[in-house]
Motif scaffolding. Structure first.
Motif, PDB file in Angstrom:
ATOM      1  N   SER A  60       0.705  -1.245   0.103  1.00 49.22           N
ATOM      2  CA  SER A  60      -0.050   0.091   0.112  1.00 49.22           C
ATOM      3  C   SER A  60       0.718   1.204   0.080  1.00 49.22           C
ATOM      4  O   SER A  60       0.500   2.313  -0.622  1.00 49.22           O
ATOM      5  CB  SER A  60      -0.988   0.129   1.314  1.00 49.22           C
ATOM      6  OG  SER A  60      -1.713  -1.068   1.089  1.00 49.22           O
ATOM      7  N   ILE A  72      -5.193   8.751   0.259  1.00 44.15           N
ATOM      8  CA  ILE A  72      -6.169   8.131   0.709  1.00 44.15           C
ATOM      9  C   ILE A  72      -6.529   6.906   0.065  1.00 44.15           C
ATOM     10  O   ILE A  72      -6.864   5.940   0.679  1.00 44.15           O
ATOM     11  CB  ILE A  72      -7.473   9.219   0.472  1.00 44.15           C
ATOM     12  CG1 ILE A  72      -7.611  10.349   1.198  1.00 44.15           C
ATOM     13  CG2 ILE A  72      -8.790   8.711   0.748  1.00 44.15           C
ATOM     14  CD1 ILE A  72      -7.407  10.396   2.793  1.00 44.15           C
ATOM     15  N   SER A  76      -6.931   3.312   2.136  1.00 42.61           N
ATOM     16  CA  SER A  76      -7.885   2.468   1.867  1.00 42.61           C
ATOM     17  C   SER A  76      -7.624   1.113   1.400  1.00 42.61           C
ATOM     18  O   SER A  76      -8.030   0.102   1.760  1.00 42.61           O
ATOM     19  CB  SER A  76      -8.899   3.082   0.835  1.00 42.61           C
ATOM     20  OG  SER A  76      -9.248   4.337   1.156  1.00 42.61           O
ATOM     21  N   TYR A  79      -6.361  -0.669   4.525  1.00 46.47           N
ATOM     22  CA  TYR A  79      -7.411  -1.227   5.135  1.00 46.47           C
ATOM     23  C   TYR A  79      -7.948  -2.374   4.407  1.00 46.47           C
ATOM     24  O   TYR A  79      -8.411  -3.385   5.270  1.00 46.47           O
ATOM     25  CB  TYR A  79      -8.407  -0.037   5.489  1.00 46.47           C
ATOM     26  CG  TYR A  79      -8.294   0.700   6.817  1.00 46.47           C
ATOM     27  CD1 TYR A  79      -6.968   1.296   7.060  1.00 46.47           C
ATOM     28  CD2 TYR A  79      -9.194   0.898   7.382  1.00 46.47           C
ATOM     29  CE1 TYR A  79      -6.770   1.938   8.083  1.00 46.47           C
ATOM     30  CE2 TYR A  79      -9.053   1.808   8.622  1.00 46.47           C
ATOM     31  CZ  TYR A  79      -7.975   2.309   8.848  1.00 46.47           C
ATOM     32  OH  TYR A  79      -7.638   2.924  10.050  1.00 46.47           O
ATOM     33  N   ILE A  80      -8.309  -2.218   3.194  1.00 41.73           N
ATOM     34  CA  ILE A  80      -9.072  -3.388   2.406  1.00 41.73           C
ATOM     35  C   ILE A  80      -8.057  -4.809   2.571  1.00 41.73           C
ATOM     36  O   ILE A  80      -8.460  -5.807   2.613  1.00 41.73           O
ATOM     37  CB  ILE A  80      -9.185  -3.021   1.061  1.00 41.73           C
ATOM     38  CG1 ILE A  80     -10.570  -2.002   1.042  1.00 41.73           C
ATOM     39  CG2 ILE A  80      -9.489  -4.265   0.120  1.00 41.73           C
ATOM     40  CD1 ILE A  80     -10.506  -1.150  -0.444  1.00 41.73           C
ATOM     41  N   TYR A 116      -9.435   5.635  10.513  1.00 40.43           N
ATOM     42  CA  TYR A 116      -9.773   5.980   9.047  1.00 40.43           C
ATOM     43  C   TYR A 116     -10.147   7.493   8.898  1.00 40.43           C
ATOM     44  O   TYR A 116      -9.561   8.226   8.096  1.00 40.43           O
ATOM     45  CB  TYR A 116     -10.782   4.908   8.608  1.00 40.43           C
ATOM     46  CG  TYR A 116     -10.708   5.245   7.219  1.00 40.43           C
ATOM     47  CD1 TYR A 116      -9.904   4.718   6.149  1.00 40.43           C
ATOM     48  CD2 TYR A 116     -11.732   5.822   6.464  1.00 40.43           C
ATOM     49  CE1 TYR A 116      -9.837   4.759   4.881  1.00 40.43           C
ATOM     50  CE2 TYR A 116     -11.973   5.862   4.937  1.00 40.43           C
ATOM     51  CZ  TYR A 116     -10.792   5.517   4.348  1.00 40.43           C
ATOM     52  OH  TYR A 116     -11.253   5.558   2.918  1.00 40.43           O
ATOM     53  N   VAL A 120      -8.278  10.584   7.150  1.00 41.67           N
ATOM     54  CA  VAL A 120      -8.921  11.352   6.096  1.00 41.67           C
ATOM     55  C   VAL A 120      -8.944  12.622   6.291  1.00 41.67           C
ATOM     56  O   VAL A 120      -8.528  13.577   5.516  1.00 41.67           O
ATOM     57  CB  VAL A 120     -10.329  10.658   5.583  1.00 41.67           C
ATOM     58  CG1 VAL A 120     -10.991  11.471   4.678  1.00 41.67           C
ATOM     59  CG2 VAL A 120     -10.243   9.218   5.060  1.00 41.67           C
TER      60      VAL A 120
END
Length: 149
Positions: A60, A72, A76, A79-80, A116, A120
């Protein structure tokens, strides 16, 4: 070849840091709960969790193609990649099998969502503002350098 070596060094260092930190936390929790042993099976699962976390981080945040898409997107993707595996590993490790099972999972979910949202907000409010200031300063510098030449 240099990029692969750098990636492997980053994975080694990240894995050593994450695993050592979580083993220390595990020992502290075991002492608090009155346990004098930690099963090897638990440590192996902890190692797998750390390994996947480091791989997710490297994919990532240390990948040039992903980096171009912005913070971002990187967050994301991280996290995924990590959270589903983390939930499965927490289940197999028996971390949230206590009396307050539903409350533990809710607290976990709230912490993940808050982290999260905070990231952001920091990116959109603070980092974007800094980017605007930086761009203005660069434009001023370009204008001064044109006048000077």
């Amino acid at each position: 070849m240099r990029k692969v070596k750098d990636m492997l060094i980053f994975i080694r260092n990240g894995l050593a840091f994450a695993f050592a930190w979580l083993v220390i936390c595990t020992v502290v929790v075991a002492i608090i709960n009155g346990n004098d042993t930690i099963p090897v099976e638990f440590l192996v699962k902890l190692f797998v969790l750390c390994f996947w976390g480091v791989i997710s981080f490297v994919v990532s945040f240390k990948n040039k193609r992903v980096e171009k898409k912005g913070f971002i997107f990187q967050l994301s993707l991280s996290y995924i990649l990590f959270i589903p595996v983390e939930i499965v590993m927490f289940y197999f490790m028996g971390i949230f099998e206590t009396q307050g099972n539903i409350y533990s999972w809710v607290i976990f979910g709230v912490i993940v969502i808050l982290a999260y949202v905070i990231a952001v907000l920091v990116d959109t409010l603070i980092m974007k503002k800094d980017a605007v200031i930086y761009t203005e300063k660069m434009n001023e510098y370009v204008q001064k350098s044109k006048l000077g030449s």
